[in-house]
Design a protein around this motif. Sequence first.
Motif, PDB file in Angstrom:
ATOM      1  N   LYS A   1       0.848  -1.208   0.000  1.00  0.00           N
ATOM      2  CA  LYS A   1       0.000   0.000   0.000  1.00  0.00           C
ATOM      3  C   LYS A   1       0.879   1.252   0.000  1.00  0.00           C
ATOM      4  O   LYS A   1       0.635   2.190  -0.762  1.00  0.00           O
ATOM      5  CB  LYS A   1      -0.909   0.024   1.235  1.00  0.00           C
ATOM      6  CG  LYS A   1      -2.111  -0.888   1.089  1.00  0.00           C
ATOM      7  CD  LYS A   1      -2.975  -0.870   2.347  1.00  0.00           C
ATOM      8  CE  LYS A   1      -4.070  -1.929   2.222  1.00  0.00           C
ATOM      9  NZ  LYS A   1      -4.390  -2.542   3.514  1.00  0.00           N
ATOM     10  N   ALA A   2       1.892   1.246   0.846  1.00  0.00           N
ATOM     11  CA  ALA A   2       2.794   2.399   0.922  1.00  0.00           C
ATOM     12  C   ALA A   2       3.481   2.622  -0.429  1.00  0.00           C
ATOM     13  O   ALA A   2       3.681   3.762  -0.861  1.00  0.00           O
ATOM     14  CB  ALA A   2       3.827   2.185   2.022  1.00  0.00           C
ATOM     15  N   GLN A   3       3.818   1.518  -1.086  1.00  0.00           N
ATOM     16  CA  GLN A   3       4.486   1.613  -2.390  1.00  0.00           C
ATOM     17  C   GLN A   3       3.565   2.283  -3.413  1.00  0.00           C
ATOM     18  O   GLN A   3       3.998   3.157  -4.166  1.00  0.00           O
ATOM     19  CB  GLN A   3       4.860   0.206  -2.859  1.00  0.00           C
ATOM     20  CG  GLN A   3       5.803   0.176  -4.039  1.00  0.00           C
ATOM     21  CD  GLN A   3       6.396  -1.217  -4.238  1.00  0.00           C
ATOM     22  OE1 GLN A   3       5.705  -2.222  -4.068  1.00  0.00           O
ATOM     23  NE2 GLN A   3       7.666  -1.275  -4.572  1.00  0.00           N
ATOM     24  N   LYS A   4       2.305   1.889  -3.404  1.00  0.00           N
ATOM     25  CA  LYS A   4       1.332   2.499  -4.328  1.00  0.00           C
ATOM     26  C   LYS A   4       1.193   3.990  -4.067  1.00  0.00           C
ATOM     27  O   LYS A   4       0.988   4.780  -4.983  1.00  0.00           O
ATOM     28  CB  LYS A   4      -0.020   1.808  -4.186  1.00  0.00           C
ATOM     29  CG  LYS A   4      -0.082   0.542  -5.012  1.00  0.00           C
ATOM     30  CD  LYS A   4      -1.468  -0.077  -5.044  1.00  0.00           C
ATOM     31  CE  LYS A   4      -1.361  -1.468  -5.633  1.00  0.00           C
ATOM     32  NZ  LYS A   4      -1.873  -2.507  -4.745  1.00  0.00           N
ATOM     33  N   ASP A   5       1.296   4.363  -2.780  1.00  0.00           N
ATOM     34  CA  ASP A   5       1.160   5.778  -2.405  1.00  0.00           C
ATOM     35  C   ASP A   5       2.486   6.523  -2.520  1.00  0.00           C
ATOM     36  O   ASP A   5       2.569   7.683  -2.100  1.00  0.00           O
ATOM     37  CB  ASP A   5       0.672   5.902  -0.952  1.00  0.00           C
ATOM     38  CG  ASP A   5      -0.675   5.228  -0.748  1.00  0.00           C
ATOM     39  OD1 ASP A   5      -1.353   4.954  -1.759  1.00  0.00           O
ATOM     40  OD2 ASP A   5      -1.039   4.954   0.420  1.00  0.00           O
ATOM     41  N   ASN A   6       3.521   5.843  -3.022  1.00  0.00           N
ATOM     42  CA  ASN A   6       4.857   6.460  -3.083  1.00  0.00           C
ATOM     43  C   ASN A   6       5.332   6.923  -1.717  1.00  0.00           C
ATOM     44  O   ASN A   6       5.912   8.000  -1.584  1.00  0.00           O
ATOM     45  CB  ASN A   6       4.838   7.657  -4.024  1.00  0.00           C
ATOM     46  CG  ASN A   6       5.560   7.328  -5.311  1.00  0.00           C
ATOM     47  OD1 ASN A   6       6.510   6.532  -5.301  1.00  0.00           O
ATOM     48  ND2 ASN A   6       5.106   7.912  -6.403  1.00  0.00           N
ATOM     49  N   ALA A   7       5.063   6.134  -0.716  1.00  0.00           N
ATOM     50  CA  ALA A   7       5.336   6.573   0.657  1.00  0.00           C
ATOM     51  C   ALA A   7       6.269   5.624   1.403  1.00  0.00           C
ATOM     52  O   ALA A   7       6.291   5.607   2.634  1.00  0.00           O
ATOM     53  CB  ALA A   7       4.012   6.704   1.413  1.00  0.00           C
TER      54      ALA A   7
END
Length: 548
Positions: free
Chosen positions: A370-376
Motif C-alpha cells: 500500500k505504501a508503495q502504491k502511495d509512493n510513501a
Amino acid sequence: MMANQSIKNFIAVCLLIFTGSSLQAQYVSDITYPDKSAKIISDASLPNVKYGNTITTEDMKKQLFEIASDRMAGRETGYEGNVLAGEYIKSQLQSWGVKPPKGMNDYFQPIALTYTSWDKTIVKLGEKVYRNLWDFVALPGKNNEILAQTINEVHFLGYGIQDKGQKDYSGKKVKGKTILINEGEPMLNDSVYALTGTTKPSDWTLDKKIELAKKKGVSLILVVPTDIKATLNDNRRFVLSPMVELENSVGKKIDGPNVIYISSGLARDIMGESGVAGLEKARTEMAAKGKFKKLVFTPVLQLEFTKNQRLIEGRNILAFFEGSKKKNETVIVSAHYDHIGKRGDVIYYGADDNGTGTTTLLEFAEALAKAQKDNALPERNILLLWMTGEEKGLLGSQYYAEHPIIPIDQTVVDVNIDMIGRQDDKYEKKNEKYYIYTIGSDRLSTDLHKINEDINNKYSQLILDYTFNSESDPNRFYYRSDHYNFAKKGIPAIFFFSGVHKDYHQPGDTPDKIMYDKMERIGRHAFQLMWELANRPERIKVDGELKP
Ligand SMILES: [Zn+2]
C-alpha cells in the motif's frame, strides 16, 4: 524455533570455546517496563502509523488459519505442505501487486537439500539380531554405508585415549580395524578424574577420540556409552527423521571412521566369555601400569548399513521494496515458514511456531505494498524474507546468508520474528500478555537496542523481557532461530519471541489458541521498528562483536 536437541552438537563445540575464554560478555538480561509517561504517537497522518494500522487482528487471524490449516500439513521442508505454504505466500504477494525482487523471475530462492536416512541397519552375531535405537544407535549423517560384511576382529582400546597416564593405543595396530571403546575417561574415585587429578574432566571428548582414531586409520569405532538410554534418547530423532544438509551431498563420503554406539549387553556379546575374562586381566594391567597388552575379541559380527538419499528443492521466499533514497542500504525482516510436518497421520500445525511470524510478514507485505502504491515507502530498502528449513537446523537462513541477494555490507539489520502468539508459564501466571522476549538487540549494535526501546515507548508499550538475552541462558535461544545466521555475518539482529508453552512442537499448536490481539501489538511494534530502521537519517552503527 529449532528444537534444542538439533543444536546439541553445535553447542558442544561452542561450550568448549566459551569455557576457554575468561571474559564472558555481559548482555542486558533484565526486564524493561514501558515508560507509561511517554507520549504515545498515534497520528494516522504519519505514514508509519497509517500503514502500521493496517496490521489487524482480523487479518492476522484469517491468514494464520490458512497457514496452519490441515491442507498445509505442518509445512515440513521437503514435503507438499511446505510447497503449498510457499505457493500461498506467493499468491498473496501477487494479489497485493508485490513484484519479485530485481533480477529474479519469481519470489523463490531455490535451495538444494539432501535428505539422508538409513535404509538397512543390520547388526547380527550368529543368529542373534540387534536393533537400531534399541541395542545400538548409528546416525546416518555420521556414518558411511557399510556393505554387507563379517567382522572377526574387534580390538578393545579402553577409553580410546592416548595421553600421559592413559596409553590405550600403545603397542596396538589398529589400521583398518574395528575398535571397541568406552565413553568418558577413567576416574580415580566418584568425583576425581584420573587424567586431570581434579574434579574437572580432561579434554578427551568423543570428538577428540574419533579424531585420533581417524589418524590411526581405524575403520569402525564401537562406543559403549556411560548411559545408553540417554544416548538413545538424545539421538532418536536423528535416526527416525532424515538428516537434512544444505547443497547436494548425495553420495558424499564422511572422512573418518564409522561410529556406532552399542549397549553394554551387545558389547558383552561381542566379547564372548573368553573376552570378558581377558577384559578383567586388561583392567588389572591398566591399573598397575597405565596401559595393557592388546586385547582382541573374535566375534562373528555381521554388519550391513545402507542409506536412502534424496535431493529436495527447498525455497526461501523474498519480497523486496525499494527505498525512496538510500538504495544501497537494506533492512531485512525475517520469519521461517516451515514447521515439523506430520508424524504418521498427526499434523503438527505450527500455528505459533512459526505461523505467527509467517503471518506477520504477510501483513507487512500488504502494508508496504500500500505504501508503495502511495509512493510513501521509507528511505532504505526493505526485504521481507520467509525462510525454509529452520526446523532442520536454520538451513534457509544459512543459505540466504551465504547467497544473499543484497550484499552483506549493504544489509543494515535483521529483525526476526519466531513465535509471538502465545504466553509462556511465567507470563500466564502473571496474567500478562503484552510482553515480548527480546533477544540479541544489544549484541552487535547499541543503536539497535536503544531504538527498539524508544519505539516501544512511543508506539507499543510492551514489556521488553531480556531474560533470554543473557549469555548464560540455558535454553540458548539466541542460537536457535534464523537471526543468528545474520549475526554471524556481522549484521545486527533482533529477535522477537514470546516464549515456549505446552504446545511447543506438539500437535496442539493450533491457530485457535493464538492471542491475536497480542500478535497484532507485537506485529505493529516490529513494523514501527522496521520503519524507523529503514527511515532514520543514520544507518545504525555496528559497535559490538559476536562473541564466539
Ligand atoms: Zn520450531
